[in-house]
Scaffold this motif. Structure first.
Motif, PDB file in Angstrom:
ATOM      1  N   ASP A 129      -0.656  -1.573   6.828  1.00  0.00           N
ATOM      2  CA  ASP A 129       0.554  -2.274   6.399  1.00  0.00           C
ATOM      3  C   ASP A 129       0.811  -3.510   7.268  1.00  0.00           C
ATOM      4  OD1 ASP A 129       0.934  -0.434   4.434  1.00  0.00           O
ATOM      5  OD2 ASP A 129       2.315   0.811   5.589  1.00  0.00           O
ATOM      6  N   GLN A 131      -1.314  -5.302   9.018  1.00  0.00           N
ATOM      7  CA  GLN A 131      -2.277  -6.378   8.730  1.00  0.00           C
ATOM      8  C   GLN A 131      -1.933  -7.045   7.407  1.00  0.00           C
ATOM      9  OE1 GLN A 131      -6.392  -5.077   8.998  1.00  0.00           O
ATOM     10  NE2 GLN A 131      -6.022  -4.027  10.924  1.00  0.00           N
ATOM     11  N   ASP A 132      -1.605  -6.198   6.452  1.00  0.00           N
ATOM     12  CA  ASP A 132      -1.242  -6.699   5.128  1.00  0.00           C
ATOM     13  C   ASP A 132      -0.080  -7.688   5.230  1.00  0.00           C
ATOM     14  OD1 ASP A 132      -2.046  -6.242   2.386  1.00  0.00           O
ATOM     15  OD2 ASP A 132       0.016  -5.602   2.058  1.00  0.00           O
ATOM     16  N   PHE A 133       0.934  -7.294   5.972  1.00  0.00           N
ATOM     17  CA  PHE A 133       2.123  -8.138   6.106  1.00  0.00           C
ATOM     18  C   PHE A 133       1.805  -9.426   6.871  1.00  0.00           C
ATOM     19  CE2 PHE A 133       4.840  -4.094   5.730  1.00  0.00           C
ATOM     20  CZ  PHE A 133       5.071  -4.318   4.386  1.00  0.00           C
ATOM     21  N   GLU A 135      -1.007 -10.927   7.088  1.00  0.00           N
ATOM     22  CA  GLU A 135      -1.901 -11.810   6.342  1.00  0.00           C
ATOM     23  C   GLU A 135      -1.227 -12.402   5.108  1.00  0.00           C
ATOM     24  OE1 GLU A 135      -5.722  -9.100   6.795  1.00  0.00           O
ATOM     25  OE2 GLU A 135      -6.187 -11.215   6.513  1.00  0.00           O
ATOM     26  N   PHE A 140       8.058  -8.062   4.535  1.00  0.00           N
ATOM     27  CA  PHE A 140       8.783  -7.003   3.842  1.00  0.00           C
ATOM     28  C   PHE A 140       8.406  -6.917   2.382  1.00  0.00           C
ATOM     29  CE2 PHE A 140      11.237  -7.829   7.614  1.00  0.00           C
ATOM     30  CZ  PHE A 140      11.467  -6.539   8.078  1.00  0.00           C
ATOM     31  N   ASN A 141       7.363  -7.612   2.011  1.00  0.00           N
ATOM     32  CA  ASN A 141       7.010  -7.625   0.602  1.00  0.00           C
ATOM     33  C   ASN A 141       5.519  -7.378   0.400  1.00  0.00           C
ATOM     34  OD1 ASN A 141       6.876  -7.954  -2.099  1.00  0.00           O
ATOM     35  ND2 ASN A 141       7.869  -9.968  -2.143  1.00  0.00           N
ATOM     36  N   LYS A 142       5.216  -6.187  -0.064  1.00  0.00           N
ATOM     37  CA  LYS A 142       3.813  -5.816  -0.283  1.00  0.00           C
ATOM     38  C   LYS A 142       3.213  -6.564  -1.453  1.00  0.00           C
ATOM     39  CE  LYS A 142       2.102  -2.429   2.320  1.00  0.00           C
ATOM     40  NZ  LYS A 142       2.218  -1.010   2.103  1.00  0.00           N
ATOM     41  N   GLY A 143       4.057  -6.893  -2.420  1.00  0.00           N
ATOM     42  CA  GLY A 143       3.535  -7.410  -3.684  1.00  0.00           C
ATOM     43  C   GLY A 143       3.123  -8.874  -3.642  1.00  0.00           C
ATOM     44  N   GLU A 145       1.146 -11.831  -3.782  1.00  0.00           N
ATOM     45  CA  GLU A 145      -0.231 -11.859  -4.259  1.00  0.00           C
ATOM     46  C   GLU A 145      -1.128 -12.645  -3.306  1.00  0.00           C
ATOM     47  OE1 GLU A 145      -2.285 -12.889  -8.486  1.00  0.00           O
ATOM     48  OE2 GLU A 145      -0.127 -12.596  -8.486  1.00  0.00           O
TER      49      GLU A 145
END
Lengths: 420, 629
Positions: A129, A131-133, A135, A140-143, A145
């Motif tokens: 999570d 790394q995702d955030f 990058e 606060f937003n996974k979506g 794109e």
């Protein structure tokens, strides 16, 4: 007409003039040895390095002078003292891990700045999570794109070359997801049409493909086909060896070393690289992270030696290049029961370049006393990673649209860069 | 009175239609022809179009076979999805791909995560706490031995099995539509092997949550994904918890009534916190779409509705499992827990307050059921119907499907309670679907390219993982897409400079059997007749690989190049000039050095050995036409 489109057209014209009726591919092969025409001068390049696994910032750049650290890390504590690991003192409060020796000179030259206490406002301690955030640039937003570097590419206008954004990884990193063209390639040698064991047939095949793609009714395939062959000729894997590091410049034989070596080739070739990406793994030191020569020490040595070799390798281009490192979070202030550290919050990052106001550890860390820690255990995030990313990208790449680069964020940049 | 009669009559007619429809789908050949003829398709073109859309590519001779069978009949047969797949079963068995036969619980206990292994090893004293002398390789060896002793297998093996089974099924299954839809829905409800805690569940997710529902009603598919441990981990709902419920309240009450409770302060449950990830993505990506008409408040409320939706602990050596062993499932169910195939509703972690979601009031103490209601609501939103219809049309028709087509599909979705099967039937019966512009409008994803190549050439794949390696090179590391959006389903995502060269190289490597484990018999595709010239080879093999397409222009282009003596001369010259420096590094593959002569290369004559059959086929596979479908 914007600058980059002009350059692009200019480059194509040169292609056509230089090549005449002979198929481009062969012309390039025949003229191997001449450096390719340089239509893309004075291009700025940002090189991002992701340290996956969460680097222990408290050991890499240690606030050794804080007495709490020694108490919480009885066997992992290091300091400039000879008996405590001979760290390299930076400012009387912070010291570099001895494995980061290669960084010491860059720091003294004021080319290297360190930001400490940096991380994400989202308190997740999951690698994935975080790394995702980091990058996506939207904590606060996974979506989301797109990745933040892809948006940066978009803000620079239409890419002038296919090598505008290159990640030396096998798969496209999250940072590069998005609608702007970005390339992921693990080995530049793959950038050719290849027939194993039969290079001549490979050339015939390359010509056939070029003609076919030129002829297709699909606009996308035609356009990209054309660009692919242009790119192939620009890069010309035959010539890669010419751009090998000079004698005396030795990259560690590691994933990061190899990636940076290839990024250096792209920079030296002047193929229009603007954003490059590389990554390094093994930072998740839960067990036996060691001190001087432990797991972390070895990783730090590979990390700093790779970056230092790269910096020396591109000596002629240093004005145009900035390197920025990042890691998803830091590690607990306390060492754990297995000689390691667990997932924490803030870590530190490094920014290297001639644009950088280096020679300083930037931070807003209060202390490591329990009451100053997050959840009474972790170095709190006192600097939002976006305030560093934004400062570096905006200044170095000359883009100023944070509403696109980092939507939902309106913080201030850290004055880590020289503003011209 | 007469109205009643008419309405009864209508009901009867409707019932007959349903019965008829049912029989029609399963037994008798369909009567309604797809409107391809009026849209200008020949039967062969129509068959090719359907095969390109609803399979991973036609196999040699398949276009004719489908045209002969009748494309409608073939399509309904694919919808039924009940063809025998002995070849797939045999091949999976031959490759020892057997994890699919394990239950979710067996899987979790066979392939524990690294974290679980380390924790257990520590608990059992195999790894000593605080032992700092042990080196990394020795530590790994110790863990490996421990795993063997415990009968555990590395999780990487499970991931490999997942990848290999997908390749084998896609390439060889007779139920191609099942495979295409599994691929589509998995991507729509993406989960990822990049998230370590999610990885052990992904194979079961595809098998249990996606596969059984690919043609089901959409709500069933949505619910199955929502409750699967893979999704619960991937989008973090398993960790979204609340103490706002009667169980916690009672605990507090009990504490308050305890005498001298000041000595023992009330201990709140350690974990507490709402996680909105799943609640947001299920609306944005799975159902209504980003502009589907929900608010941030709806996101937060849905997250509250779904608190307590967690994973039933299955790892027998884990602390949570052992904790649960103290209670029987019956006891738990009595207390309001719900247990089903890895899903676990925990009422003590659920927010029991009253809520309003999408304008609907949910009274207090709604428990598990309110989550079901909320997901049902989402599945039936008009914006969901449109969002799903659009996604399907984009996948099966073109990147820019007509709004008329989407509207027809949306109507069917709403009328049939979200029947995916009905939506697809509406799609293929629409003249919009048969717009000739759609015929080769889609660009194959790397996976589709690789599998269609295997199918078009009747290739035998003995090392399927090699195909995964090439897909990764071409830009699609399937099962590893990190973001919940899944791979973007549009051409410009797949086609960029690096990936296009990789596609060409894939064609060349595949046809010349340089990909390990690929066995091809190219002459057999032409009944072992050797083409008499390069031109003939081009013509014949273009027709085999790209059936029912006009390939004349392509053939002319390539033929001209191959015959260009001048070009060959230049090639040789270039090669000679190059031999002196680093021509040999053109390809960084060692064995090449032995095959490139260091002496002068003779200029090729026009009548010199022509390109081999494999080169011709390689060029066709790497050609732009073969990237399209």
């Amino acid at each position: 007409m914007n600058r980059r489109i002009f350059m692009r057209n200019g480059a194509l014209a040169l292609f056509a003039a230089g090549i005449g009726g002979v198929p481009n591919f062969i012309a390039k092969a025949a003229t191997a040895g001449n450096k390719f025409i340089k239509p893309f001068q004075k291009r700025k390049t940002l090189v991002c390095i992701f340290q996956r696994g969460a680097m222990d910032g408290l050991m890499a750049v240690s606030p050794y002078a804080d007495p709490n650290l020694k108490m919480m890390r009885p066997t992992l504590y290091m300091s400039p003292a000879k008996t405590e690991g001979s760290m390299i003192d930076l400012d009387g409060y912070f010291a570099l891990h001895p494995s980061l020796q290669a960084f010491a000179r860059l720091f003294q030259n004021k080319q290297l700045a360190i930001e400490h206490g940096v991380g994400s406002p989202n308190p997740t301690r999951s690698h994935f999570d975080a790394q995702d955030f980091m990058e996506s640039g939207t904590p606060f937003n996974k979506g989301t794109e797109s990745g933040w570097l892809n948006r940066a590419i978009g803000l620079m206008g239409k890419p002038a070359t296919p090598f505008s954004a290159v990640s030396i990884t096998s798969a496209l990193p999250r940072s590069f997801y998005g609608s702007n063209e970005a390339l992921a390639i693990s080995n530049l040698n793959d950038f050719a049409i290849q027939m194993r064991g039969n290079p001549l047939a490979g050339k015939v095949a390359a010509n056939s493909f070029e003609a076919l793609y030129d002829n297709t009714s699909s606009q996308l395939l035609q356009k990209t086909g054309k660009e692919s062959f242009e790119a192939m000729k620009m890069l010309n894997v035959n010539n890669l060896k010419q751009y090998a590091p000079k004698a005396g410049i030795v990259y560690p034989n590691s994933a990061l070393g190899n990636a940076l070596k290839q990024i250096a080739v792209l920079i030296k070739m002047d193929v229009g690289l603007e954003v490059a990406f590389a990554e390094s793994g093994g930072w998740d030191t839960h067990v036996n992270q060691g001190t001087i020569n432990g797991i972390l020490g070895r990783n730090l040595k590979d990390f700093s030696d790779s970056i230092a070799a790269f910096w020396e390798d591109i000596a002629a281009h240093q004005d145009e290049v900035t390197v920025m490192t990042m890691t998803e979070f830091g590690r607990t202030v306390h060492q754990n029961g297995t000689g390691g550290t667990d997932h924490g919050r803030a870590s530190c990052l490094f920014v290297l370049g001639n644009d950088v106001q280096g020679g300083k550890v930037y931070h807003q860390i209060k202390s490591l006393a329990k009451e100053d820690l997050e959840d009474q255990r972790d170095l709190p995030v006192s600097t939002d990673f976006r305030s560093v990313f934004s400062a570096v990208a905006n200044t170095h790449l000359n883009i100023h649209q944070n509403n696109i680069l980092f939507p939902d964020w309106n913080g201030n940049d850290i004055p880590i860069m020289r503003y011209s | 009175m007469w109205q009643k009669k008419i309405s009864r009559l209508l009901a009867f007619v409707g019932l007959m239609a349903v019965i008829h429809g049912f029989v029609y789908v399963h037994h008798t050949p369909p009567q309604k022809k797809f409107p391809y003829q009026e849209m200008g398709f020949t039967k062969e073109q129509a068959a090719t179009y359907l095969l390109n859309r609803f399979t991973f590519g036609p196999r040699p001779g398949e276009v004719d076979a489908v045209a002969k069978e009748g494309i409608e009949h073939w399509f309904y047969r694919q919808l039924a999805g009940n063809q025998l797949d002995t070849a797939v079963d045999n091949q999976l068995q031959h490759l020892y791909i057997d994890a699919s036969s394990l239950s979710l619980e067996e899987m979790v206990n066979t392939y524990p995560t690294n974290g679980e292994v380390v924790a257990l090893a520590r608990k059992m004293g195999v790894i000593e706490k605080g032992d700092t002398s042990i080196s990394k390789p020795a530590y790994r060896e110790k863990l490996k031995a421990f795993m063997q002793q415990q009968g555990f297998k590395p999780i990487a093996e499970l991931e490999k099995q997942l990848i290999v089974q997908k390749i084998i099924r896609a390439a060889y299954s007779n139920n191609q539509l099942q495979e295409v839809l599994t691929d589509f829905w998995f991507n729509h409800f993406n989960v990822s092997l990049t998230k370590p805690n999610c990885a052990p569940y992904v194979l079961a997710y595809e098998r249990d949550a996606i596969r059984p529902h690919i043609l089901d009603n959409f709500d069933a598919l949505l619910l199955a994904t929502a409750q699967h441990p893979a999704m619960l981990t991937y989008l973090d709902n398993a960790g979204s918890v609340s103490n706002n419920n009667s169980i916690e309240a009672k605990r507090l009450e009990r504490w308050a009534q305890t005498p001298n409770n000041n000595d023992k302060p009330f201990k709140k449950r350690a974990s507490e916190g709402l996680n909105e990830n799943y609640a947001r993505e299920v609306m944005e990506l799975h159902t209504m779409g980003v502009d589907g008409g929900y608010t941030q408040q709806d996101v937060t409320t849905l997250a509250k509705i779904l608190t307590g939706w967690a994973i039933y602990p299955m790892f027998k050596n884990g602390p949570a499992y052992q904790q649960l062993e103290k209670t029987t499932p019956e006891q738990l169910e009595k207390r309001g827990f719900v247990i089903q195939n890895g899903f676990f509703f925990r009422p003590n972690k659920h927010d029991d307050s009253p809520k309003t979601f999408l304008g609907q009031y949910f009274p207090a103490n709604g428990g598990y059921k309110e989550g079901i209601t909320a997901l049902e609501m989402l599945a039936h939103q008009p914006t969901t119907a449109k969002f799903i219809s659009t996604a399907l049309a984009k996948h099966f028709v073109s990147d820019t499907p007509s709004s008329a087509l989407i509207q027809q599909m949306t109507q069917t979705f709403l009328k049939t309670n979200g029947s995916i099967k009905s939506v697809l039937i509406t799609m293929v019966n629409s003249p919009e679907f048969w717009n000739p512009n759609n015929q080769i409008a889609k660009i194959k994803s790397p996976f589709e390219l690789a599998i269609s190549t295997i199918r078009a050439t009747n290739a035998q794949v003995n090392m399927p993982y090699q195909i995964f390696y090439w897909c990764n090179k071409m830009g699609q590391k399937f099962y590893y897409y990190q973001a919940p959006t899944g791979f973007p389903d549009r051409a410009d995502y797949w086609i960029n400079t690096g990936s296009l060269l990789s596609r060409m190289n894939f064609g060349l490597a595949f046809a010349s059997q340089k990909i390990p484990g690929i066995t091809l018999n190219l002459p057999a595709l032409n009944n072992n007749h050797e083409p008499e010239s390069v031109d003939a080879a081009l013509k014949i093999y273009s027709a085999i690989l790209l059936p029912a397409r006009d390939n004349t222009q392509n053939i002319q282009r390539i033929a001209a190049l191959i015959h260009d003596a001048d070009l060959n001369q230049k090639l040789a010259q270039a090669a000679n000039q190059h031999n002196n420096n680093n021509y040999n590094n053109y390809i960084s593959i060692p064995e090449m050095d032995t095959t490139v002569p260091t002496h002068t290369v003779q200029p090729l004559q026009t009548n010199n050995p022509p390109p081999s059959l494999s080169q011709v086929v390689g060029v066709i596979i790497g050609s732009p036409e073969f990237q399209r479908k």
